[in-house]
Write an enzyme that holds these catalytic residues in place. Structure first.
Site, PDB file in Angstrom:
ATOM      1  N   GLY A 155       0.882  -1.194  -0.044  1.00  0.00           N
ATOM      2  CA  GLY A 155       0.089   0.058  -0.092  1.00  0.00           C
ATOM      3  C   GLY A 155       0.874   1.226   0.189  1.00  0.00           C
ATOM      4  O   GLY A 155       0.636   2.237  -0.749  1.00  0.00           O
ATOM      5  N   ARG A 209      10.331  -0.261   8.771  1.00  0.00           N
ATOM      6  CA  ARG A 209      10.736  -0.720  10.093  1.00  0.00           C
ATOM      7  C   ARG A 209      12.215  -0.520  10.486  1.00  0.00           C
ATOM      8  O   ARG A 209      13.168  -0.970   9.503  1.00  0.00           O
ATOM      9  CB  ARG A 209      10.290  -2.274  10.454  1.00  0.00           C
ATOM     10  CG  ARG A 209       8.872  -2.573  10.729  1.00  0.00           C
ATOM     11  CD  ARG A 209       8.421  -1.818  12.176  1.00  0.00           C
ATOM     12  NE  ARG A 209       6.861  -2.329  12.317  1.00  0.00           N
ATOM     13  CZ  ARG A 209       5.783  -1.535  12.227  1.00  0.00           C
ATOM     14  NH1 ARG A 209       6.091  -0.259  11.378  1.00  0.00           N
ATOM     15  NH2 ARG A 209       4.726  -1.834  12.564  1.00  0.00           N
ATOM     16  N   GLU A 258      14.444   1.535  18.929  1.00  0.00           N
ATOM     17  CA  GLU A 258      13.363   2.614  18.606  1.00  0.00           C
ATOM     18  C   GLU A 258      12.535   2.660  20.066  1.00  0.00           C
ATOM     19  O   GLU A 258      12.213   1.605  20.607  1.00  0.00           O
ATOM     20  CB  GLU A 258      12.316   2.421  17.610  1.00  0.00           C
ATOM     21  CG  GLU A 258      11.325   3.502  17.344  1.00  0.00           C
ATOM     22  CD  GLU A 258      10.497   3.289  16.089  1.00  0.00           C
ATOM     23  OE1 GLU A 258       9.381   3.232  16.137  1.00  0.00           O
ATOM     24  OE2 GLU A 258      10.954   3.144  15.064  1.00  0.00           O
ATOM     25  N   HIS A 285       9.052   8.362  14.159  1.00  0.00           N
ATOM     26  CA  HIS A 285       7.895   7.398  13.876  1.00  0.00           C
ATOM     27  C   HIS A 285       6.615   8.022  13.606  1.00  0.00           C
ATOM     28  O   HIS A 285       5.494   7.805  14.369  1.00  0.00           O
ATOM     29  CB  HIS A 285       7.635   6.295  14.842  1.00  0.00           C
ATOM     30  CG  HIS A 285       7.257   4.933  14.063  1.00  0.00           C
ATOM     31  ND1 HIS A 285       7.773   3.906  14.769  1.00  0.00           N
ATOM     32  CD2 HIS A 285       6.214   4.794  13.232  1.00  0.00           C
ATOM     33  CE1 HIS A 285       6.935   2.711  13.852  1.00  0.00           C
ATOM     34  NE2 HIS A 285       6.202   3.519  12.993  1.00  0.00           N
ATOM     35  N   ALA A 298       5.220   9.163  10.523  1.00  0.00           N
ATOM     36  CA  ALA A 298       4.618   8.971   9.121  1.00  0.00           C
ATOM     37  C   ALA A 298       3.369   8.907   9.079  1.00  0.00           C
ATOM     38  O   ALA A 298       2.620   9.562   8.044  1.00  0.00           O
ATOM     39  CB  ALA A 298       5.372   8.140   8.436  1.00  0.00           C
ATOM     40  N   ASN A 299       2.643   8.257  10.003  1.00  0.00           N
ATOM     41  CA  ASN A 299       1.195   8.394   9.983  1.00  0.00           C
ATOM     42  C   ASN A 299       0.528   9.162  11.082  1.00  0.00           C
ATOM     43  O   ASN A 299       0.476   8.696  12.302  1.00  0.00           O
ATOM     44  CB  ASN A 299       0.821   6.919  10.236  1.00  0.00           C
ATOM     45  CG  ASN A 299      -0.716   6.604  10.024  1.00  0.00           C
ATOM     46  OD1 ASN A 299      -1.341   7.384   9.266  1.00  0.00           O
ATOM     47  ND2 ASN A 299      -1.103   5.348  10.363  1.00  0.00           N
TER      48      ASN A 299
END
Length: 301
Positions: free
Chosen positions: A134, A214, A243, A262, A264-265
């Site tokens: 996706g 990841r 992380e 982290h 990005a979303n």
């Protein structure tokens, strides 16, 4: 037919509403035939919720390696991930990172004195996208106005918009010509550490590594050495290994590195994407249709 779905162990209102939009009943765990899981992401927690009546479990993330590694993922009950639900927001972030790298923003935005113009265009660049699910496919569409040459690494056959498609086993062949190498593959035993000293040695000296997948797909120590030595041009990282990235880690201090934690979303996009996946999969479960995002126990994604 009305299906019985448990949302938990945290009864998130947005997910309860998503289940009800599909016409299902939200019920206690003991009465459920399906679980929409949202909790502390502990594999043991998911395992403890399973009983003989459960036929399907929806997990809340695109990456399911913590459950796969623990052996929780099975053929029955079926497990589904949120794979594909967050493709556009994360692809947008990858594009932003590439634009920032091209325009030298990682240096210019930190500058405290007037610097010479050393930026370049993203337009016309060669972009290797390693993993065309996706995220990768959404990114290809976003890059179309920039007339980039796209080398897609995917085992799923044809990739719309790609100029070249390589199977994952041949991903190294995509590296020597790329201005940007975007890592968007799932984390599995076969992909962990897939970018290390050897792979950085294949990349152009001005190429950038962009990781929105990841952190474990990249050998961090090897990346630090490649960046320090000028073996590659830079790295734009939304994920790292370890992380969270510890304070004082060398990656924080290198001027050819751009790190986002982290992010990005965005949270609104996360909840929207997850709720849409839950509603669609509950409807499919009710109607006996194939579910979206089914996780393969053998492949781990």
């Amino acid at each position: 037919m009305t299906v019985a779905v448990h949302v938990g162990p945290e009864p998130v209102p947005a997910l309860i509403d998503a289940v009800r939009r599909a016409g299902a009943r939200v019920v206690p765990l003991a009465e459920a035939e399906a679980i929409v899981y949202y909790g502390n992401d502990d594999p043991g927690e998911v395992r403890s919720m399973l009983h003989e009546g459960i036929r399907w479990v929806q997990l809340p993330h695109a990456g399911v390696e913590r459950w796969a590694d623990a052996g929780v993922i099975t053929e029955y009950p079926v497990f589904t991930a949120a794979t594909g639900s967050y493709g556009r927001p994360v692809a947008e972030h990858a594009l932003a990172l590439m634009l920032a790298a091209a325009r030298n923003l990682h240096r210019l935005a930190r500058a405290t004195t007037w610097l010479p113009n050393t930026s370049r265009e993203l337009t016309g660049s060669t972009v290797a996208i390693v993993g065309c699910g996706g995220i990768g496919r959404a990114l290809i569409g976003m890059l179309e106005p920039f007339a980039c040459r796209i080398v897609a690494v995917s085992d799923s056959g044809a990739v719309p918009g790609a100029d070249v498609v390589l199977p994952r086993a041949r991903y190294r062949e995509a590296l020597p010509e790329a201005d940007y190498v975007v890592v968007a593959a799932p984390a599995t035993p076969g992909t962990r550490g897939m970018f290390g000293t050897h792979e950085f040695g294949l990349m152009r000296q001005d190429a950038w590594l962009v990781n929105v997948a990841r952190g474990g797909l990249v050998v961090t120590g090897d990346l630090v050495e490649a960046l320090r030595s000028g073996r590659i041009g830079g790295a734009a990282l939304d994920v790292t290994d370890p992380e969270p990235l510890p304070d004082g880690h060398p990656l924080w201090t290198l001027e050819n590195v751009l790190i986002t934690p982290h992010s990005a979303n965005p949270r609104p996009a996360y909840w929207r994407g997850l709720a849409e996946r839950v509603t669609e999969n509950v409807r499919r479960f009710r109607d006996g249709e194939p579910l979206e995002g089914v996780v393969s126990p053998a492949q781990g994604f």
